[in-house]
Design a protein around this motif. Structure first.
Motif, PDB file in Angstrom:
ATOM      1  N   VAL A 148       0.850  -1.178   0.000  1.00 25.81           N
ATOM      2  CA  VAL A 148       0.000   0.000   0.000  1.00 25.81           C
ATOM      3  C   VAL A 148       0.889   1.231   0.000  1.00 25.81           C
ATOM      4  N   THR A 149       0.858   1.979  -1.095  1.00 18.87           N
ATOM      5  CA  THR A 149       1.627   3.219  -1.169  1.00 18.87           C
ATOM      6  C   THR A 149       0.663   4.375  -1.376  1.00 18.87           C
ATOM      7  N   GLY A 150       1.165   5.553  -1.238  1.00 21.17           N
ATOM      8  CA  GLY A 150       0.346   6.728  -1.486  1.00 21.17           C
ATOM      9  C   GLY A 150       0.467   7.736  -0.369  1.00 21.17           C
ATOM     10  N   THR A 151      -0.234   8.842  -0.567  1.00 24.22           N
ATOM     11  CA  THR A 151      -0.160   9.949   0.371  1.00 24.22           C
ATOM     12  C   THR A 151      -1.550  10.512   0.609  1.00 24.22           C
ATOM     13  N   THR A 152      -1.806  10.867   1.853  1.00 21.13           N
ATOM     14  CA  THR A 152      -3.011  11.605   2.206  1.00 21.13           C
ATOM     15  C   THR A 152      -2.582  12.959   2.746  1.00 21.13           C
ATOM     16  N   MET A 153      -3.053  14.008   2.095  1.00 25.08           N
ATOM     17  CA  MET A 153      -2.847  15.362   2.592  1.00 25.08           C
ATOM     18  C   MET A 153      -4.163  15.783   3.237  1.00 25.08           C
ATOM     19  N   ARG A 154      -4.116  16.039   4.538  1.00 22.21           N
ATOM     20  CA  ARG A 154      -5.329  16.384   5.290  1.00 22.21           C
ATOM     21  C   ARG A 154      -5.330  17.874   5.597  1.00 22.21           C
ATOM     22  N   VAL A 155      -6.362  18.554   5.092  1.00 20.09           N
ATOM     23  CA  VAL A 155      -6.581  19.972   5.348  1.00 20.09           C
ATOM     24  C   VAL A 155      -7.697  20.075   6.385  1.00 20.09           C
ATOM     25  N   THR A 156      -7.429  20.741   7.484  1.00 19.67           N
ATOM     26  CA  THR A 156      -8.470  20.993   8.482  1.00 19.67           C
ATOM     27  C   THR A 156      -8.649  22.502   8.615  1.00 19.67           C
ATOM     28  N   LEU A 157      -9.893  22.930   8.563  1.00 17.80           N
ATOM     29  CA  LEU A 157     -10.225  24.352   8.681  1.00 17.80           C
ATOM     30  C   LEU A 157     -11.367  24.511   9.682  1.00 17.80           C
ATOM     31  N   PRO A 158     -11.279  25.518  10.550  1.00 19.50           N
ATOM     32  CA  PRO A 158     -12.387  25.740  11.490  1.00 19.50           C
ATOM     33  C   PRO A 158     -13.628  26.216  10.756  1.00 19.50           C
ATOM     34  N   ARG A 159     -14.767  25.769  11.236  1.00 18.83           N
ATOM     35  CA  ARG A 159     -16.033  26.199  10.639  1.00 18.83           C
ATOM     36  C   ARG A 159     -16.317  27.645  11.008  1.00 18.83           C
ATOM     37  N   ALA A 160     -16.834  28.400  10.052  1.00 23.12           N
ATOM     38  CA  ALA A 160     -17.170  29.804  10.270  1.00 23.12           C
ATOM     39  C   ALA A 160     -18.668  30.001  10.417  1.00 23.12           C
ATOM     40  N   ASP A 161     -19.437  28.953  10.240  1.00 22.64           N
ATOM     41  CA  ASP A 161     -20.894  29.081  10.228  1.00 22.64           C
ATOM     42  C   ASP A 161     -21.531  28.778  11.575  1.00 22.64           C
ATOM     43  N   LEU A 162     -20.733  28.625  12.599  1.00 20.55           N
ATOM     44  CA  LEU A 162     -21.273  28.325  13.917  1.00 20.55           C
ATOM     45  C   LEU A 162     -21.472  29.614  14.699  1.00 20.55           C
ATOM     46  N   ALA A 163     -22.623  29.723  15.384  1.00 19.86           N
ATOM     47  CA  ALA A 163     -22.910  30.923  16.170  1.00 19.86           C
ATOM     48  C   ALA A 163     -21.910  31.082  17.308  1.00 19.86           C
ATOM     49  N   GLU A 164     -21.583  30.016  17.959  1.00 21.49           N
ATOM     50  CA  GLU A 164     -20.622  30.016  19.059  1.00 21.49           C
ATOM     51  C   GLU A 164     -19.459  29.117  18.682  1.00 21.49           C
ATOM     52  N   PRO A 165     -18.247  29.552  18.953  1.00 17.83           N
ATOM     53  CA  PRO A 165     -17.100  28.672  18.674  1.00 17.83           C
ATOM     54  C   PRO A 165     -17.221  27.379  19.458  1.00 17.83           C
ATOM     55  N   VAL A 166     -16.854  26.297  18.846  1.00 17.09           N
ATOM     56  CA  VAL A 166     -16.894  24.988  19.480  1.00 17.09           C
ATOM     57  C   VAL A 166     -15.470  24.566  19.783  1.00 17.09           C
ATOM     58  N   ALA A 167     -15.256  24.093  20.985  1.00 21.04           N
ATOM     59  CA  ALA A 167     -13.931  23.580  21.328  1.00 21.04           C
ATOM     60  C   ALA A 167     -13.684  22.335  20.499  1.00 21.04           C
ATOM     61  N   VAL A 168     -12.653  22.377  19.692  1.00 25.87           N
ATOM     62  CA  VAL A 168     -12.332  21.256  18.814  1.00 25.87           C
ATOM     63  C   VAL A 168     -11.213  20.459  19.460  1.00 25.87           C
ATOM     64  N   PRO A 169     -11.434  19.139  19.610  1.00 24.04           N
ATOM     65  CA  PRO A 169     -10.341  18.341  20.160  1.00 24.04           C
ATOM     66  C   PRO A 169      -9.154  18.382  19.211  1.00 24.04           C
ATOM     67  N   PRO A 170      -7.956  18.159  19.725  1.00 21.63           N
ATOM     68  CA  PRO A 170      -6.785  18.175  18.833  1.00 21.63           C
ATOM     69  C   PRO A 170      -6.992  17.223  17.663  1.00 21.63           C
ATOM     70  N   THR A 171      -6.477  17.605  16.519  1.00 19.55           N
ATOM     71  CA  THR A 171      -6.595  16.775  15.336  1.00 19.55           C
ATOM     72  C   THR A 171      -5.921  15.439  15.583  1.00 19.55           C
ATOM     73  N   LEU A 172      -6.639  14.389  15.262  1.00 21.14           N
ATOM     74  CA  LEU A 172      -6.063  13.057  15.401  1.00 21.14           C
ATOM     75  C   LEU A 172      -5.013  12.858  14.334  1.00 21.14           C
ATOM     76  N   HIS A 173      -3.952  12.226  14.697  1.00 18.88           N
ATOM     77  CA  HIS A 173      -2.904  11.960  13.719  1.00 18.88           C
ATOM     78  C   HIS A 173      -3.319  10.797  12.839  1.00 18.88           C
ATOM     79  N   LEU A 174      -3.086  10.935  11.575  1.00 24.87           N
ATOM     80  CA  LEU A 174      -3.375   9.866  10.628  1.00 24.87           C
ATOM     81  C   LEU A 174      -2.383   8.748  10.831  1.00 24.87           C
ATOM     82  N   HIS A 175      -2.855   7.563  10.708  1.00 24.67           N
ATOM     83  CA  HIS A 175      -1.955   6.411  10.695  1.00 24.67           C
ATOM     84  C   HIS A 175      -1.707   6.086   9.238  1.00 24.67           C
ATOM     85  N   PRO A 176      -0.541   5.575   8.888  1.00 20.06           N
ATOM     86  CA  PRO A 176      -0.206   5.373   7.473  1.00 20.06           C
ATOM     87  C   PRO A 176      -1.271   4.646   6.668  1.00 20.06           C
TER      88      PRO A 176
END
Length: 181
Positions: A148-176
């Protein structure tokens, strides 16, 4: 485009509310017409917005998508979009030869760091900087060895459509093996 962007006053780069899904649909259609490369878009149907300008979003995703298309050598590239509590996650997945852990850790996001013969080494760096300006981040997981070869590029962006900011847990690390199509 990078040099023009660096010359712009900060006020001209103010983020706007952007729905990623329609932008990604346009990019996928363009790749189908221009690059003749199969790009598959999977999504959860949500229309959440992020605080990022359309040009910055398009530039960041285009850099990552170009890298994935080049690495895939004609095989399909997958873009997977999902909406989580407080954030939008966009995975760009290729089945290319992958990159070593050392390259991902030490070179991938450095300007002019490249493993390509004719690459400039600016794309991944600029993509991550643009996404960070939007309050998000870019992570890479790549497998260069084994069946299994290949690459995953993960883009995470905070949502702007929420009335109140939500505490986001730390981004989980991808496993290969995770996130590979």
């Amino acid at each position: 485009a990078l040099l023009r962007r660096l010359d712009e006053p900060a006020a001209d780069r103010a983020p706007a509310a952007l729905a990623p899904l329609p932008r990604l649909e346009e990019l996928v259609a363009t790749y189908g017409r221009v690059r003749k490369t199969p790009v598959v878009l999977e999504h959860d149907g949500s229309t959440a917005t992020v605080a990022m300008g359309a040009d910055a979003f398009d530039t960041a995703v285009t850099h990552l998508l170009n890298n994935a298309v080049e690495a895939s050598s004609g095989t399909a590239v997958l873009i997977r979009v999902r909406h989580e509590v407080g954030q939008v996650v966009i995975d760009i997945v290729d089945r290319g030869p992958g990159m070593s852990e050392e390259f991902v850790r030490d070179q991938l996001f450095k300007p002019f760091g490249t493993s390509k013969r004719h690459g400039s080494g600016i794309g991944a760096f600029q993509a991550r900087e643009l996404v960070r300006e939007g309050g998000g981040d870019v992570q890479a997981v790549s497998r260069a060895l084994g069946a299994v070869t290949g690459t995953t590029m993960r883009v995470t962006l905070p949502r702007a459509d929420l009335a109140e900011p939500v505490a986001v847990p730390p981004t989980l690390h991808l496993h290969p093996a995770e996130g590979q199509a």
